[in-house]
Each structure stands twice: as C-alpha cells, then as structure tokens.
Design a protein around this motif. Structure first.
Motif, PDB file in Angstrom:
ATOM      1  N   LEU A 129      -9.590-110.421   5.024  1.00  0.00           N
ATOM      2  CA  LEU A 129      -9.495-110.762   5.906  1.00  0.00           C
ATOM      3  C   LEU A 129     -10.229-112.585   5.704  1.00  0.00           C
ATOM      4  CD1 LEU A 129     -11.243-108.948   8.193  1.00  0.00           C
ATOM      5  CD2 LEU A 129      -8.718-109.258   7.980  1.00  0.00           C
TER       6      LEU A 129
ATOM      7  N   GLY B  56     -11.952-104.659   7.798  1.00  0.00           N
ATOM      8  CA  GLY B  56     -12.119-104.996   9.960  1.00  0.00           C
ATOM      9  C   GLY B  56     -13.015-104.677  10.017  1.00  0.00           C
TER      10      GLY B  56
ATOM     11  N   ALA C 267      -5.748-111.631   7.719  1.00  0.00           N
ATOM     12  CA  ALA C 267      -5.323-111.134   6.783  1.00  0.00           C
ATOM     13  C   ALA C 267      -4.392-111.866   5.850  1.00  0.00           C
ATOM     14  CB  ALA C 267      -4.855-109.615   7.047  1.00  0.00           C
TER      15      ALA C 267
ATOM     16  N   VAL D 162      -7.885-104.154  14.530  1.00  0.00           N
ATOM     17  CA  VAL D 162      -6.747-105.836  14.851  1.00  0.00           C
ATOM     18  C   VAL D 162      -6.597-106.662  16.090  1.00  0.00           C
ATOM     19  CG1 VAL D 162      -4.861-106.150  14.377  1.00  0.00           C
ATOM     20  CG2 VAL D 162      -5.275-104.715  12.760  1.00  0.00           C
ATOM     21  N   ASP D 163      -6.996-107.294  16.028  1.00  0.00           N
ATOM     22  CA  ASP D 163      -6.690-108.334  17.649  1.00  0.00           C
ATOM     23  C   ASP D 163      -5.509-108.773  17.733  1.00  0.00           C
ATOM     24  OD1 ASP D 163      -9.347-107.879  17.957  1.00  0.00           O
ATOM     25  OD2 ASP D 163      -9.986-109.078  17.083  1.00  0.00           O
TER      26      ASP D 163
ATOM     27  N   MET E 119      -8.565-111.036  15.487  1.00  0.00           N
ATOM     28  CA  MET E 119      -8.080-111.009  13.597  1.00  0.00           C
ATOM     29  C   MET E 119      -7.240-110.524  13.735  1.00  0.00           C
ATOM     30  SD  MET E 119      -7.892-108.291  11.355  1.00  0.00           S
ATOM     31  CE  MET E 119      -8.859-107.211  11.475  1.00  0.00           C
ATOM     32  N   ALA E 120      -6.421-111.518  12.971  1.00  0.00           N
ATOM     33  CA  ALA E 120      -4.930-111.411  12.806  1.00  0.00           C
ATOM     34  C   ALA E 120      -3.911-110.536  11.313  1.00  0.00           C
ATOM     35  CB  ALA E 120      -4.099-112.810  13.549  1.00  0.00           C
ATOM     36  N   VAL E 121      -2.923-109.737  11.863  1.00  0.00           N
ATOM     37  CA  VAL E 121      -1.922-110.153  10.864  1.00  0.00           C
ATOM     38  C   VAL E 121      -0.802-110.183  11.163  1.00  0.00           C
ATOM     39  CG1 VAL E 121      -3.804-107.417  10.442  1.00  0.00           C
ATOM     40  CG2 VAL E 121      -1.529-107.216  11.804  1.00  0.00           C
TER      41      VAL E 121
ATOM     42  N   VAL F  66      -5.723-101.650   7.346  1.00  0.00           N
ATOM     43  CA  VAL F  66      -5.971-102.779   8.599  1.00  0.00           C
ATOM     44  C   VAL F  66      -6.844-101.982   9.103  1.00  0.00           C
ATOM     45  CG1 VAL F  66      -5.960-105.327   7.337  1.00  0.00           C
ATOM     46  CG2 VAL F  66      -5.257-104.131   9.094  1.00  0.00           C
TER      47      VAL F  66
ATOM     48  N   ILE G 252      -2.695-104.126  20.354  1.00  0.00           N
ATOM     49  CA  ILE G 252      -2.485-105.442  19.392  1.00  0.00           C
ATOM     50  C   ILE G 252      -1.321-106.365  20.298  1.00  0.00           C
ATOM     51  CG2 ILE G 252      -1.967-106.369  17.905  1.00  0.00           C
ATOM     52  CD1 ILE G 252      -2.378-103.769  16.293  1.00  0.00           C
TER      53      ILE G 252
ATOM     54  N   GLY H  16      -1.094-109.343  16.429  1.00  0.00           N
ATOM     55  CA  GLY H  16       0.475-109.664  15.658  1.00  0.00           C
ATOM     56  C   GLY H  16       0.831-110.581  15.806  1.00  0.00           C
TER      57      GLY H  16
END
Length: 300
Positions: A207, A41, A216, A74-75, A162-164, A71, A105, A77
């Motif tokens: 990713l 990331g 992720a 992150v944008d 970008m997500a986890v 990571v 996040i 969660g």
C-alpha cells in the motif's frame, strides 16, 4: 501494545504503519494454529521495542477481503476500462460493479484511451457516463496527453480510503498506476493481437500513500466470478433496480417473471438502461445454473 495497519508483507515479515513509522513484525504462532494470516490492509495489535523486532498480537475484524490482489478492508475499487483497443465493455463494467457492491466496496469507473475515439464514439461514451452517474457511480474519462486532470479527479474521488485497481485486460491498469506512483516502474503488459487482451503483470502487494489515499501497487485482476453471490441478493446490487423495488407489486420481486414489475416497466420505457437489465438476466442465469459445491467430510 499499539494498533497499526499492515501495508506490506514479504517473506513472513509484516510491515505495520502507525503514526508515521513503519515497524517490521512477525506473526505469533497461534495465527497458524487458528489458520489465520494477516493480510495487506489489516488493522492489527502489535508490540515492539524497536522498528525491526515487533510481534503481531491480534487482527481486527475485516470489512472485506479480496483474493486478487490479496488485501483486506478495501474502501474503493477502481474499474479500469478501455474506450477502444480493446473495446469498452458495459458487460464487464456491470460484472465488476456487482462484485464490488457484494463486497461493500465503493466503485469508481475510469476509462482510458478516450483520445482515440471519433466524435460519434465519444458521444456514446458520454451516454454511458451520464447513466452510470445518474445511478450513483462516478465515471472518469481520461484526458490527453498528460492525464493530469483525470488523475487528480481519480485521487480526489478515492479520498482518504484504500483503493485497489481492477478491470479490463489491456486497458492500461499498470500504466495508470505508474502515472499515480512513478517510483513503482511497473512493467506494462503488451496487447496480444491474437487474444485481444493484455498479459498479466503481477507483483507482491504493497500500500502506497497517494494524496490522502492508500493505493495497492498491483494491477489486480481482469476477470471475476460471482461464486459468493446468491440469486436472491442479486437485485440489491443494482442500485437502479433498488430505487424502484418498493414500486413492484410483489415484495422480493426478482424482476424476471413476476407481473406488475416496476423494473421491467422502467426497462421498456428506457428509464432503466436495457443493457443493464440484459446483464442482470445473464448474471442471474449464471448464478442459478452453477453447480453446488460440496465439502467432503473426513471419515471417522
């Protein structure tokens, strides 16, 4: 020199994506000297004459960084919770929400196994959804059997970020990731009937593009601690409390023992969900009760 994003790291190689190409790179030696390591990331500067022999030059400042999964930047969660087996836990939801708020996040709550609920339990779940969405969170209830519309809603709400994934053990994080990215074929954890939770099934992080999002490919974690959160900051991580803060009698009100506290009045009237306030008190007690961490200095 080019700027790209690290999307995979294996055996000392960092795979940097830019303009539709992926470059295999290695970090410069001065990263080790500075005790720095690129994370999945990270946005980086690198140079390369071909796709397999690049060198990372610098790492841009991070918006945030997580440990599990490891990571950065992150944008979003995605908090994956089960409606039943294991039972839905608003306590865990609120714990994850506080953690995500503290790390800047944006959360999305995704609830699985809705099809297993009876009508009374579904009505209760809809009440949770109504409340969480009234304070600014998105809560998606899974549909059955294919889950197509709820998956589409999830990807749409992640957007271009970008997500986890994180959340309750046994809630189906790996299953959900497999639905979003069938090529992964992640091993799913079986439910332990003795412990009431699923086995952890982890792997290296990468990713993957899904729609406009980057996701992720790891189920992430099922428990978190609040070790980096200070008690004075805790109220700001409850948006339903923050909306009423200026109406409290005292500035910096902690909403516990202070008189004329607007938040406590709202809890008593039902304007603020009582379970949210109960969890706030539990988190506050945990934070103020933790032992201070001391750093041992080297003798000279």
């Amino acid at each position: 020199m080019q700027k790209g994003q690290v999307r995979k790291a294996i055996s000392g190689f960092y795979y940097v994506y830019v303009d539709g190409q992926t470059y295999q790179t290695r970090g410069r030696g001065n990263f080790r000297v500075k005790n720095m390591a690129p994370l999945i990331g990270d946005f980086v500067d690198f140079e390369s004459d071909n796709l397999t022999e690049g060198v990372l030059l610098d790492i841009y400042p991070r918006k945030n960084e997580l440990v599990r999964p490891t990571v950065a930047n992150v944008d979003c969660g995605v908090i994956v919770m089960s409606a039943i087996e294991p039972d839905f836990s608003s306590y865990l939801v609120d714990r994850f929400l506080v953690y995500l708020e503290a790390n800047n996040i944006s959360p999305i709550i995704y609830v699985t196994k809705i099809d297993l609920l009876d009508e009374t339990a579904k009505a209760d779940m809809l009440e949770y959804k109504t409340y969480y969405e009234s304070i600014g969170y998105k809560m998606i209830l899974s549909d059955y059997p294919a889950g197509a519309s709820s998956l589409e809603a999830l990807v749409t709400n992640i957007g271009k970020g970008m997500a986890v994934f994180m959340g309750q053990s046994g809630a189906g994080k790996s299953t959900l990731l497999n639905q979003l990215m069938p090529e992964l074929d992640l091993q799913t954890g079986e439910i332990s009937t003795s412990l009431g939770r699923g086995r952890h099934t982890t792997r290296h992080v990468e990713l993957h593009p899904v729609g406009d999002a980057l996701i992720a490919d790891t189920p992430g974690f099922s428990t978190i601690d609040l070790i980096d959160i200070e008690a004075v900051d805790l109220p700001s991580f409850f948006p339903d409390f923050e909306a009423l803060r200026d109406q409290c009698r005292f500035g910096g009100c902690m909403h516990i023992n202070e008189p004329n506290c607007r938040v406590k009045e709202a809890v008593a009237s039902g304007e603020v969900a009582p379970y949210r306030y109960e969890h706030y008190l539990q988190f506050h007690e945990e934070i103020v009760g933790r032992k201070p961490m001391y750093i041992k200095k080297n003798k000279r």
